[in-house]
Design a protein around this motif. Structure first.
Motif, PDB file in Angstrom:
ATOM      1  N   VAL A  59       0.872  -1.171   0.000  1.00 53.29           N
ATOM      2  CA  VAL A  59       0.000   0.000   0.000  1.00 53.29           C
ATOM      3  C   VAL A  59       0.914   1.228   0.000  1.00 53.29           C
ATOM      4  O   VAL A  59       1.600   1.501   0.981  1.00 53.29           O
ATOM      5  CB  VAL A  59      -0.944   0.023   1.227  1.00 53.29           C
ATOM      6  N   HIS A  60       0.925   1.939  -1.132  1.00 53.49           N
ATOM      7  CA  HIS A  60       1.798   3.098  -1.269  1.00 53.49           C
ATOM      8  C   HIS A  60       1.153   4.351  -0.682  1.00 53.49           C
ATOM      9  O   HIS A  60       1.815   5.151  -0.035  1.00 53.49           O
ATOM     10  CB  HIS A  60       2.143   3.340  -2.739  1.00 53.49           C
ATOM     11  N   VAL A  61      -0.130   4.517  -0.945  1.00 52.36           N
ATOM     12  CA  VAL A  61      -0.885   5.682  -0.484  1.00 52.36           C
ATOM     13  C   VAL A  61      -2.284   5.201  -0.120  1.00 52.36           C
ATOM     14  O   VAL A  61      -2.829   4.313  -0.772  1.00 52.36           O
ATOM     15  CB  VAL A  61      -0.980   6.752  -1.600  1.00 52.36           C
ATOM     16  N   TYR A  62      -2.855   5.803   0.911  1.00 52.86           N
ATOM     17  CA  TYR A  62      -4.238   5.491   1.249  1.00 52.86           C
ATOM     18  C   TYR A  62      -4.910   6.747   1.790  1.00 52.86           C
ATOM     19  O   TYR A  62      -4.278   7.749   2.094  1.00 52.86           O
ATOM     20  CB  TYR A  62      -4.326   4.328   2.237  1.00 52.86           C
ATOM     21  N   GLY A  63      -6.212   6.685   1.879  1.00 51.42           N
ATOM     22  CA  GLY A  63      -6.988   7.802   2.397  1.00 51.42           C
ATOM     23  C   GLY A  63      -8.464   7.500   2.267  1.00 51.42           C
ATOM     24  O   GLY A  63      -8.863   6.340   2.180  1.00 51.42           O
ATOM     25  N   LYS A  64      -9.269   8.574   2.242  1.00 51.26           N
ATOM     26  CA  LYS A  64     -10.708   8.378   2.056  1.00 51.26           C
ATOM     27  C   LYS A  64     -11.207   9.372   1.016  1.00 51.26           C
ATOM     28  O   LYS A  64     -10.673  10.483   0.869  1.00 51.26           O
ATOM     29  CB  LYS A  64     -11.479   8.503   3.361  1.00 51.26           C
ATOM     30  N   VAL A  65     -12.218   8.956   0.313  1.00 50.70           N
ATOM     31  CA  VAL A  65     -12.805   9.774  -0.747  1.00 50.70           C
ATOM     32  C   VAL A  65     -13.585  10.924  -0.117  1.00 50.70           C
ATOM     33  O   VAL A  65     -14.433  10.711   0.751  1.00 50.70           O
ATOM     34  CB  VAL A  65     -13.727   8.930  -1.650  1.00 50.70           C
ATOM     35  N   LEU A  66     -13.285  12.145  -0.569  1.00 52.86           N
ATOM     36  CA  LEU A  66     -13.974  13.336  -0.080  1.00 52.86           C
ATOM     37  C   LEU A  66     -15.004  13.849  -1.096  1.00 52.86           C
ATOM     38  O   LEU A  66     -16.029  14.406  -0.711  1.00 52.86           O
ATOM     39  CB  LEU A  66     -12.962  14.449   0.208  1.00 52.86           C
ATOM     40  N   GLU A  67     -14.717  13.667  -2.372  1.00 51.43           N
ATOM     41  CA  GLU A  67     -15.622  14.127  -3.432  1.00 51.43           C
ATOM     42  C   GLU A  67     -15.334  13.319  -4.683  1.00 51.43           C
ATOM     43  O   GLU A  67     -14.175  13.034  -5.002  1.00 51.43           O
ATOM     44  CB  GLU A  67     -15.394  15.616  -3.708  1.00 51.43           C
ATOM     45  N   HIS A  68     -16.416  12.962  -5.382  1.00 50.25           N
ATOM     46  CA  HIS A  68     -16.279  12.185  -6.615  1.00 50.25           C
ATOM     47  C   HIS A  68     -17.391  12.594  -7.570  1.00 50.25           C
ATOM     48  O   HIS A  68     -18.563  12.358  -7.307  1.00 50.25           O
ATOM     49  CB  HIS A  68     -16.370  10.688  -6.303  1.00 50.25           C
ATOM     50  N   VAL A  69     -17.010  13.256  -8.647  1.00 49.12           N
ATOM     51  CA  VAL A  69     -17.935  13.616  -9.719  1.00 49.12           C
ATOM     52  C   VAL A  69     -17.290  13.084 -10.994  1.00 49.12           C
ATOM     53  O   VAL A  69     -16.277  13.635 -11.445  1.00 49.12           O
ATOM     54  CB  VAL A  69     -18.160  15.142  -9.824  1.00 49.12           C
ATOM     55  N   PRO A  70     -17.800  11.981 -11.545  1.00 50.16           N
ATOM     56  CA  PRO A  70     -17.151  11.358 -12.692  1.00 50.16           C
ATOM     57  C   PRO A  70     -16.805  12.355 -13.800  1.00 50.16           C
ATOM     58  O   PRO A  70     -17.600  13.233 -14.140  1.00 50.16           O
ATOM     59  CB  PRO A  70     -18.182  10.333 -13.176  1.00 50.16           C
ATOM     60  N   ASN A  71     -15.600  12.198 -14.336  1.00 50.35           N
ATOM     61  CA  ASN A  71     -15.065  13.011 -15.431  1.00 50.35           C
ATOM     62  C   ASN A  71     -14.830  14.478 -15.060  1.00 50.35           C
ATOM     63  O   ASN A  71     -14.542  15.286 -15.942  1.00 50.35           O
ATOM     64  CB  ASN A  71     -15.953  12.929 -16.672  1.00 50.35           C
ATOM     65  N   GLN A  72     -14.947  14.803 -13.761  1.00 48.08           N
ATOM     66  CA  GLN A  72     -14.762  16.192 -13.335  1.00 48.08           C
ATOM     67  C   GLN A  72     -13.894  16.361 -12.101  1.00 48.08           C
ATOM     68  O   GLN A  72     -12.956  17.159 -12.118  1.00 48.08           O
ATOM     69  CB  GLN A  72     -16.122  16.851 -13.057  1.00 48.08           C
ATOM     70  N   VAL A  73     -14.217  15.646 -11.009  1.00 45.07           N
ATOM     71  CA  VAL A  73     -13.533  15.877  -9.728  1.00 45.07           C
ATOM     72  C   VAL A  73     -13.313  14.566  -8.982  1.00 45.07           C
ATOM     73  O   VAL A  73     -14.236  13.761  -8.858  1.00 45.07           O
ATOM     74  CB  VAL A  73     -14.362  16.808  -8.800  1.00 45.07           C
ATOM     75  N   LEU A  74     -12.091  14.383  -8.501  1.00 42.77           N
ATOM     76  CA  LEU A  74     -11.803  13.359  -7.510  1.00 42.77           C
ATOM     77  C   LEU A  74     -10.953  14.035  -6.450  1.00 42.77           C
ATOM     78  O   LEU A  74      -9.893  14.583  -6.743  1.00 42.77           O
ATOM     79  CB  LEU A  74     -11.053  12.162  -8.105  1.00 42.77           C
TER      80      LEU A  74
END
Length: 150
Positions: A59-74
């Protein structure tokens, strides 16, 4: 610590850039063999897992998803994998945002790596690595190949 901000114009659609950034096939090519694992639901975990010091499932990097808008924002929190930390080393959390928007016949990709904690020892490595990862992203979308960075 200042925010790390990078802007790239990529000869591809937001969907094409998005697929490279979030699909296992894409991330494996731009993140040195690591695959992204996540449901991409807000609050759920996100990990980049691949070959490293702990074998193929490092596991190189981990965290939690804060925002996900496909094709726009991660947007997600960023912590360095445990195998990179020395005994009893403090965890340092920061935040990564991928922002995609159409720009004429291409895509403007803005990456912001911010909310750094004072003294984070991974800041300099992140600044150097982002240039390679984003250059590789641009090259992959535009040519179908990755760079031979070594």
């Amino acid at each position: 610590m200042r925010d790390l901000t990078y802007v790239f114009y990529i000869g591809g659609t937001p969907r094409e850039v998005w697929e490279v950034l979030i699909s296992p096939e894409g991330t494996k090519k731009i993140y040195y063999g690591s695959v992204i694992h996540s449901t991409f639901q807000v609050g759920d975990p996100l990990e980049y897992v691949g070959p490293g010091v702990d074998g193929d499932e490092t596991v190189h990097v981990y965290g939690k998803v804060l925002e996900h808008v496909p094709n726009q924002v991660l947007r997600f929190t960023h912590l360095v994998g445990k195998s990179y930390m020395k005994d009893n080393e403090q965890e340092y959390e920061s935040r990564i945002s991928y922002l995609l928007e159409p720009a004429g016949g291409c895509t403007k990709l803005t990456l912001i790596h911010d909310q750094w904690q004072e003294g984070d020892p991974y800041y300099e490595n992140s600044d150097a690595a982002w240039w390679m990862i984003l250059s590789n992203t641009k090259t992959l979308v535009e040519t179908g190949k990755t760079l031979d960075i070594g």
